[in-house]
Design an enzyme around this catalytic site. Structure first.
Site, PDB file in Angstrom:
ATOM      1  CB  ILE A 205      -0.912   0.050   1.252  1.00 14.53           C
ATOM      2  CG1 ILE A 205      -1.748  -1.243   1.363  1.00 14.53           C
ATOM      3  CG2 ILE A 205      -1.807   1.288   1.228  1.00 14.53           C
ATOM      4  CD1 ILE A 205      -2.745  -1.447   0.247  1.00 14.53           C
ATOM      5  CG  HIS A 206       2.614   3.033  -3.292  1.00  7.63           C
ATOM      6  ND1 HIS A 206       2.042   1.980  -3.958  1.00  7.63           N
ATOM      7  CD2 HIS A 206       2.900   3.974  -4.233  1.00  7.63           C
ATOM      8  CE1 HIS A 206       1.983   2.266  -5.250  1.00  7.63           C
ATOM      9  NE2 HIS A 206       2.493   3.467  -5.448  1.00  7.63           N
ATOM     10  NE  ARG A 207      -1.735   3.314  -7.379  1.00  8.63           N
ATOM     11  CZ  ARG A 207      -1.471   3.874  -8.555  1.00  8.63           C
ATOM     12  NH1 ARG A 207      -1.763   5.146  -8.754  1.00  8.63           N
ATOM     13  NH2 ARG A 207      -0.910   3.186  -9.518  1.00  8.63           N
ATOM     14  NE  ARG A 240       3.037   9.016  -0.757  1.00  5.86           N
ATOM     15  CZ  ARG A 240       3.293   8.512  -1.958  1.00  5.86           C
ATOM     16  NH1 ARG A 240       2.918   7.277  -2.247  1.00  5.86           N
ATOM     17  NH2 ARG A 240       3.901   9.220  -2.867  1.00  5.86           N
ATOM     18  CG  ASP A 279      -1.980   1.257  -3.066  1.00  5.87           C
ATOM     19  OD1 ASP A 279      -0.842   0.825  -3.294  1.00  5.87           O
ATOM     20  OD2 ASP A 279      -2.210   2.129  -2.187  1.00  5.87           O
TER      21      ASP A 279
END
Length: 361
Positions: A205-207, A240, A279
């Protein structure tokens, strides 16, 4: 023929590993690598160059940690300086990051032809920064290397001249074929994490849409924790996401959170997972390359053929955690159709051939 290649983020390093390897075998091609610095820490950048045998960048611009607009602007300014010095025959960009758009705009303003690898992808949502990057890049590029029929048709519908479009397949598939055996022999990530094949789900998950607001990130973390009651969940946490989790005071009790891993370790984690939750656009494809079912935690995907062929489902995060968790757990037992979607693994060779034909001296 001198080609200036713009890189900045993990997916681009993987693609370049396949393409730059072929360029190096061509006496007529001199490639100069320009690293914007978008991904800058060792686990997101340096380790990829080392593992994949990519030459060190000739230029490292060190631009990161800013907003999309500020980062793109700074990159544009610095890339322009380098291109004015080099005067390359061609600028090559990959994918859909801020580095991609900055490189394309800098080249366009200097009237240097642009080749876009992974052109034509569309999620049809202007709220996604990557969508803006790839659309604008496609419309200033002189040559567009596409991975699929869907990508070709997207470009044609937007009025792009068909003579600029070349379907070559997917260079990430090239990379998977190149490095899977090496990963199997060199990676110790399963042993280090005490994981057995097919015994865990892998999450990435990073967006910003999933990490930058407390509500969205808490929802996804709660979902992963709920799934982890039934099956082990391993999550290499993107910088992030880690920063935002600390900011919002989110802690994980059941999910196995680990530091970001290099490409070889990621191949092994993907290949041996029973399901992948992501994602990421690239990880959706990598799941398919390893024939692992995938759930995309977004409202949309640019890789529509994976959904059509049953390898991926799009499941936007919602407040109904129990429904989502049950849907995901069931998904682990469903395989897609056995089809060949992204070429034969020779995309890089085709790219080198076409560029030499068109721009070679």
């Amino acid at each position: 023929m001198q080609i200036a290649t713009i890189l900045g983020a993990r997916p681009q390093f993987i693609k370049a590993a396949a393409v730059s390897r072929v360029f190096a075998q061509q006496p007529s091609i001199e490639e100069v690598l320009i690293h914007t610095g978008q991904h800058f820490d060792r686990n997101m950048s340096e380790v990829f160059f080392h593992e994949l045998g990519i030459q060190d960048p000739h230029y490292h611009l060190g631009i990161n940690g800013l907003s999309h607009g500020a980062m793109t602007g700074r990159m544009l300014e610095e890339i322009e300086k380098v291109l004015m010095q080099l005067k390359p025959k061609l600028v090559l960009v990959y994918g859909d990051t801020d580095s991609t758009l900055a490189g394309a705009l800098a080249a366009a303003k200097l009237n240097i032809p642009i080749a876009h690898v992974e052109a034509g992808l569309r999620a049809f949502s202007q709220s996604i920064p990557e969508e803006v990057n790839r659309v604008l890049t496609d419309h200033v590029a002189e040559i567009l290397f596409t991975p699929t029929d869907h990508a070709d048709q997207n470009l044609i519908r937007e009025g792009i001249d068909q003579s600029k479009i070349f379907q070559v397949g997917d260079v990430m598939y090239d990379a998977t074929l190149l490095f899977s055996a090496l990963a199997a022999s060199k990676s110790h990530v399963l042993k280090d994490c005490t994981l057995e094949p097919q015994s865990y789900f892998l999450a990435t998950i990073h967006r910003p849409q999933n990490t930058d607001t407390p509500g969205s990130l808490r929802l996804i973390c709660t979902l992963l924790e709920s799934i982890a009651k039934e099956v082990s969940v391993v999550w290499p946490v993107h910088p992030r996401a880690k920063k935002q989790m600390m900011k919002f005071g989110i802690r994980m009790d059941r999910v196995r959170c680990i530091d970001p891993v290099g490409y070889l370790d990621m191949i092994e984690l993907e290949r041996n997972a029973s399901l992948i939750l992501t994602d990421s656009g690239g990880v959706q494809k990598e799941a398919y390359f390893h024939r692992v079912p995938c759930v995309t935690l977004r409202p949309e995907t640019e890789w529509v053929e994976l959904v059509e062929q049953g390898w991926n489902i799009v499941l936007p995060p919602s407040a109904d955690i129990q429904f989502m968790a049950e849907s995901i757990l069931q998904r682990a037992y469903i395989k897609g159709n056995e089809v060949q979607l992204y070429g034969s693994g020779k995309a890089a060779e085709r790219i080198a051939e076409l560029l030499t034909m068109k721009y070679g001296d």
